[in-house]
Design a protein around this motif. Structure first.
Motif, mmCIF file in Angstrom:
data_model
loop_
_atom_site.group_PDB
_atom_site.id
_atom_site.type_symbol
_atom_site.label_atom_id
_atom_site.label_comp_id
_atom_site.label_asym_id
_atom_site.label_seq_id
_atom_site.Cartn_x
_atom_site.Cartn_y
_atom_site.Cartn_z
ATOM 1 N N ARG A 129 106.319 97.616 18.509
ATOM 2 C CA ARG A 129 107.188 96.586 19.281
ATOM 3 C C ARG A 129 106.494 95.230 19.119
ATOM 4 O O ARG A 129 105.530 95.131 19.295
ATOM 5 C CB ARG A 129 107.316 96.980 20.859
ATOM 6 C CG ARG A 129 108.144 98.274 21.030
ATOM 7 C CD ARG A 129 108.205 98.597 22.682
ATOM 8 N NE ARG A 129 109.085 97.501 23.248
ATOM 9 C CZ ARG A 129 109.130 97.497 24.469
ATOM 10 N NH1 ARG A 129 108.419 98.004 25.293
ATOM 11 N NH2 ARG A 129 110.132 96.731 24.796
ATOM 12 N N THR B 237 99.292 94.678 36.892
ATOM 13 C CA THR B 237 99.031 93.195 36.948
ATOM 14 C C THR B 237 99.754 92.586 38.147
ATOM 15 O O THR B 237 99.259 92.445 39.201
ATOM 16 C CB THR B 237 99.367 92.700 35.591
ATOM 17 O OG1 THR B 237 100.981 92.899 35.565
ATOM 18 C CG2 THR B 237 98.504 93.045 34.426
ATOM 19 N N GLN C 105 113.690 99.144 34.330
ATOM 20 C CA GLN C 105 112.263 99.471 34.754
ATOM 21 C C GLN C 105 111.920 99.312 36.336
ATOM 22 O O GLN C 105 111.047 99.784 36.651
ATOM 23 C CB GLN C 105 111.416 98.415 33.924
ATOM 24 C CG GLN C 105 111.316 98.635 32.670
ATOM 25 C CD GLN C 105 112.335 98.053 31.675
ATOM 26 O OE1 GLN C 105 113.350 97.656 32.262
ATOM 27 N NE2 GLN C 105 112.217 97.792 30.544
ATOM 28 N N ASN D 22 108.345 87.332 28.899
ATOM 29 C CA ASN D 22 108.291 88.654 29.864
ATOM 30 C C ASN D 22 109.828 89.183 29.880
ATOM 31 O O ASN D 22 110.496 88.729 29.560
ATOM 32 C CB ASN D 22 107.672 88.119 31.139
ATOM 33 C CG ASN D 22 107.565 89.540 32.028
ATOM 34 O OD1 ASN D 22 106.709 90.508 31.760
ATOM 35 N ND2 ASN D 22 108.173 89.551 33.225
ATOM 36 N N LYS D 23 109.833 90.433 30.579
ATOM 37 C CA LYS D 23 111.188 91.009 30.495
ATOM 38 C C LYS D 23 112.313 90.127 30.781
ATOM 39 O O LYS D 23 112.469 89.283 31.666
ATOM 40 C CB LYS D 23 111.109 92.165 31.626
ATOM 41 C CG LYS D 23 112.434 93.074 31.775
ATOM 42 C CD LYS D 23 112.719 93.769 30.626
ATOM 43 C CE LYS D 23 111.804 94.408 29.745
ATOM 44 N NZ LYS D 23 112.174 94.607 28.395
ATOM 45 N N ARG E 49 105.580 102.085 28.036
ATOM 46 C CA ARG E 49 105.796 100.705 27.740
ATOM 47 C C ARG E 49 105.030 99.894 28.892
ATOM 48 O O ARG E 49 104.356 100.494 29.538
ATOM 49 C CB ARG E 49 107.538 100.561 27.948
ATOM 50 C CG ARG E 49 108.295 101.448 28.845
ATOM 51 C CD ARG E 49 108.015 101.375 30.350
ATOM 52 N NE ARG E 49 107.938 99.934 30.795
ATOM 53 C CZ ARG E 49 107.260 99.611 31.771
ATOM 54 N NH1 ARG E 49 106.503 100.288 32.589
ATOM 55 N NH2 ARG E 49 107.301 98.211 31.988
ATOM 56 N N GLY E 50 105.527 98.608 28.545
ATOM 57 C CA GLY E 50 104.357 97.730 29.437
ATOM 58 C C GLY E 50 103.326 97.205 28.484
ATOM 59 O O GLY E 50 102.693 97.916 27.693
ATOM 60 N N ALA E 51 103.106 96.059 28.336
ATOM 61 C CA ALA E 51 102.349 95.226 27.305
ATOM 62 C C ALA E 51 100.744 95.947 27.171
ATOM 63 O O ALA E 51 100.496 96.488 26.005
ATOM 64 C CB ALA E 51 102.066 93.997 27.465
ATOM 65 N N PRO E 52 100.034 96.008 28.403
ATOM 66 C CA PRO E 52 98.851 96.648 28.386
ATOM 67 C C PRO E 52 98.720 98.215 27.933
ATOM 68 O O PRO E 52 97.989 98.470 27.042
ATOM 69 C CB PRO E 52 98.156 96.420 29.741
ATOM 70 C CG PRO E 52 98.842 95.152 30.216
ATOM 71 C CD PRO E 52 100.434 95.438 29.670
ATOM 72 N N CYS F 153 110.811 93.831 36.740
ATOM 73 C CA CYS F 153 110.572 94.871 35.621
ATOM 74 C C CYS F 153 109.372 95.751 36.260
ATOM 75 O O CYS F 153 109.296 96.081 37.462
ATOM 76 C CB CYS F 153 110.020 94.072 34.434
ATOM 77 S SG CYS F 153 109.951 95.173 33.093
ATOM 78 N N GLY G 49 104.895 89.888 35.382
ATOM 79 C CA GLY G 49 103.737 90.160 34.377
ATOM 80 C C GLY G 49 104.086 89.210 33.073
ATOM 81 O O GLY G 49 105.000 88.136 33.240
ATOM 82 N N ALA G 50 103.474 89.528 32.112
ATOM 83 C CA ALA G 50 103.608 88.922 30.884
ATOM 84 C C ALA G 50 103.424 89.984 29.635
ATOM 85 O O ALA G 50 102.700 90.575 29.734
ATOM 86 C CB ALA G 50 102.766 87.846 30.906
ATOM 87 N N ALA H 132 102.613 100.804 33.648
ATOM 88 C CA ALA H 132 102.579 99.524 32.488
ATOM 89 C C ALA H 132 101.076 99.274 32.012
ATOM 90 O O ALA H 132 101.088 98.460 31.113
ATOM 91 C CB ALA H 132 103.184 98.456 32.969
ATOM 92 N N THR H 133 100.285 99.921 32.624
ATOM 93 C CA THR H 133 98.788 99.685 32.257
ATOM 94 C C THR H 133 97.976 100.823 32.559
ATOM 95 O O THR H 133 98.356 102.042 32.672
ATOM 96 C CB THR H 133 98.244 98.612 33.485
ATOM 97 O OG1 THR H 133 98.193 99.350 34.747
ATOM 98 C CG2 THR H 133 99.271 97.253 33.681
ATOM 99 N N MET I 108 109.887 103.868 24.003
ATOM 100 C CA MET I 108 109.566 103.504 25.375
ATOM 101 C C MET I 108 109.288 104.838 26.357
ATOM 102 O O MET I 108 109.405 104.595 27.498
ATOM 103 C CB MET I 108 110.755 102.647 25.916
ATOM 104 C CG MET I 108 110.636 101.259 25.239
ATOM 105 S SD MET I 108 111.937 100.268 25.725
ATOM 106 C CE MET I 108 111.567 99.806 27.174
#
Ligand code: MRU
Length: 353
Positions: free
Chosen positions: A91, A180, A207, A258-259, A47-50, A168, A246-247, A174-175, A44
C-alpha cells in the motif's frame, strides 16, 4: 480491561485478526511469509499504518527463522532487501513499512561490514530487530497516550470533562496495541477526563463504525457514532473540545496524510474553534519529503463506494472517485502532533538524532 490484540506473534508464529470479518466475527488467520502478509495488507485484513509495517516485519522474521542461513552476509542482505522492497509495494500512502525497511537494510549493511559477526549471527540479529517492532510500537503508543492526554488536559484545565471527535480507526486494531489517536482517548478516559468520544463512520470503508466503534464498545468507553456528514453539526451541538486523528505519513513540514475525510474535519475544527491534533509515532514521519504534495495517495476500488458488502447502493454506471487518504495542511493542525517523544507544533518537528 485488557485492550484488543490484533497481531499475535510467538516464536516465529504470526497470526492476525481478520479485520474484514469484524464486527461480526473475531477470526485469527496465520501469516506464514511475506507473500501472505502482502496479500493480507492489500486486501485490508490488516490495516492502519503501524500495523501494516509490523505485520510486514514479523512476516519476514517468521520466514527468516525457517530459513537456513545463506552462504554469505551479502546474500542475506540481498534477500532481506528484496523481501522488504516487495512489502513496501503493498500500500503506498503509509510510510511506516518504508522506514522500517530502510532501518533493517541499514542494520544488514552494518552487520555485513562487521568482520566479527558471522552470517548465522547476522541473520539472528536481523530477526530480532524485525521482531522488536511489535513491542516498540506498543511502547510508543503508551507514551503517545500519556503525552497527548496530559497536553489536552492542560489545554482544557478549566473543564471537568471533555468531548473528543475522532476519525477512522487508530486503535489496537491499527497498531501493536492501545493505539495512537485512540490511545490518547483511552488515556483521557483512564484519567476520568472523557465525557464522550464521537467516532465518525469513515465512509467508504467504515473503519469508524466497524472497527473504532467495536473497540470503544469492547472497552466500555462512552462513545457515539456519527456519519461523516454530521461532523459540523456534532462540533456545534456537542461543543467538541478537540479532534484527534492518526496519520499515515507526516511530511517534514507537518502536512499530514490520513484517512480521507480528515482534511474536512480540520477545516471544520478551525471554523468551530476546536483544537485539532494528529497522534502518530516518529515511524509515521517522513523527513525525506518537504511537504504533503509529495505524498502518494492510494486510489481504492470503486466498489467500496458503490456497494455495501455485495449489495449495490449506487446507480450502476456512475463514475466514482475514491482516494483512500487526503492531506491536512500543517497550519490546520492547531493542537499539535502528539508523538512518543512529546507534543510538537508542526514546524517544530525534527528528525531524531
Ligand atoms: O486505510 P486504512 O484503514 O489503513 O487507513 C488507516 C488510517 O488512515 C489511520 O488513521 C492511520 O493509518 C493511522 S493508524 C494508527
Amino acid at each position: 480491561m485488557a485492550t484488543l490484540q490484533a497481531i499475535k506473534y510467538n516464536d516465529g508464529q504470526l497470526e492476525i485478526l481478520d479485520q474484514l470479518l469484524l464486527p461480526e466475527s473475531c477470526t485469527f488467520i496465520p501469516i506464514f511469509n511475506v507473500e501472505d502478509a502482502w496479500a493480507a495488507i492489500r486486501e485490508m485484513k490488516v490495516r492502519g499504518a503501524p500495523a501494516i509495517a509490523i505485520v510486514g516485519c514479523l512476516s519476514l522474521a517468521a520466514e527468516l527463522r525457517k530459513l537456513a542461513a545463506p552462504d554469505t552476509k551479502e546474500e542475506l542482505c540481498r534477500l532481506v532487501k528484496e523481501k522488504l522492497d516487495y512489502l513496501v509495494t503493498s500500500r503506498p500512502t503509509a510510510v511506516n513499512t518504508q522506514l522500517a525497511a530502510e532501518a533493517c537494510v541499514k542494520l544488514c549493511t552494518q552487520l555485513t561490514a562487521n568482520a566479527s559477526v558471522d552470517v548465522a549471527e547476522a541473520k539472528d540479529a536481523v530477526v530480532k530487530s524485525l521482531e522488536a517492532t511489535l513491542a516498540d510500537d506498543m511502547a510508543d503508543n503508551l507514551a503517545i497516550g500519556e503525552h497527548g492526554a496530559s497536553a489536552i488536559m492542560k489545554k482544557t484545565a478549566t473543564k471537568d470533562k471533555i468531548r473528543i471527535l475522532t476519525h477512522c480507526n487508530t486503535g489496537s486494531l491499527a497498531t501493536a496495541g492501545y493505539g495512537t489517536a485512540l490511545g490518547v482517548i483511552r488515556s483521557l478516559h483512564k484519567a476520568s477526563k472523557l465525557d464522550q468520544v464521537y467516532c465518525t463512520e469513515t465512509r467508504p470503508y467504515n473503519q469508524g463504525s466497524r472497527l473504532t466503534a467495536f473497540e470503544l464498545v469492547y472497552e466500555k468507553i462512552p462513545a457515539t457514532l456519527v456519519c461523516d456528514s454530521m461532523a459540523a453539526a456534532a462540533m456545534k451541538q456537542f461543543k467538541i473540545d478537540a479532534v484527534i486523528v492518526g496519520a499515515d505519513r507526516v511530511a517534514a513540514n507537518g502536512d499530514t496524510a490520513n484517512k480521507i475525510g480528515t482534511y474536512q474535519l480540520a477545516v471544520l475544527a478551525k471554523s468551530h474553534d476546536v483544537l485539532f491534533y494528529v497522534a502518530a509515532p516518529f515511524s509515521s514521519i517522513d523527513f525525506q519529503i518537504p511537504n504533503g504534495q509529495s505524498i502518494p495517495i492510494e486510489e481504492r476500488p470503486h466498489s467500496e463506494m458503490t456497494h455495501t458488502g455485495s449489495i449495490r447502493t449506487a446507480a450502476a454506471g456512475i463514475n466514482c472517485w475514491n482516494p483512500g487518504f487526503d492531506v491536512t495542511p500543517a497550519e490546520l493542525i492547531t493542537g499539535g502532533i502528539i508523538t512518543e517523544k512529546g507534543v510538537f507544533k508542526p514546524d517544530q518537528l525534527a528528525p531524531p538524532q
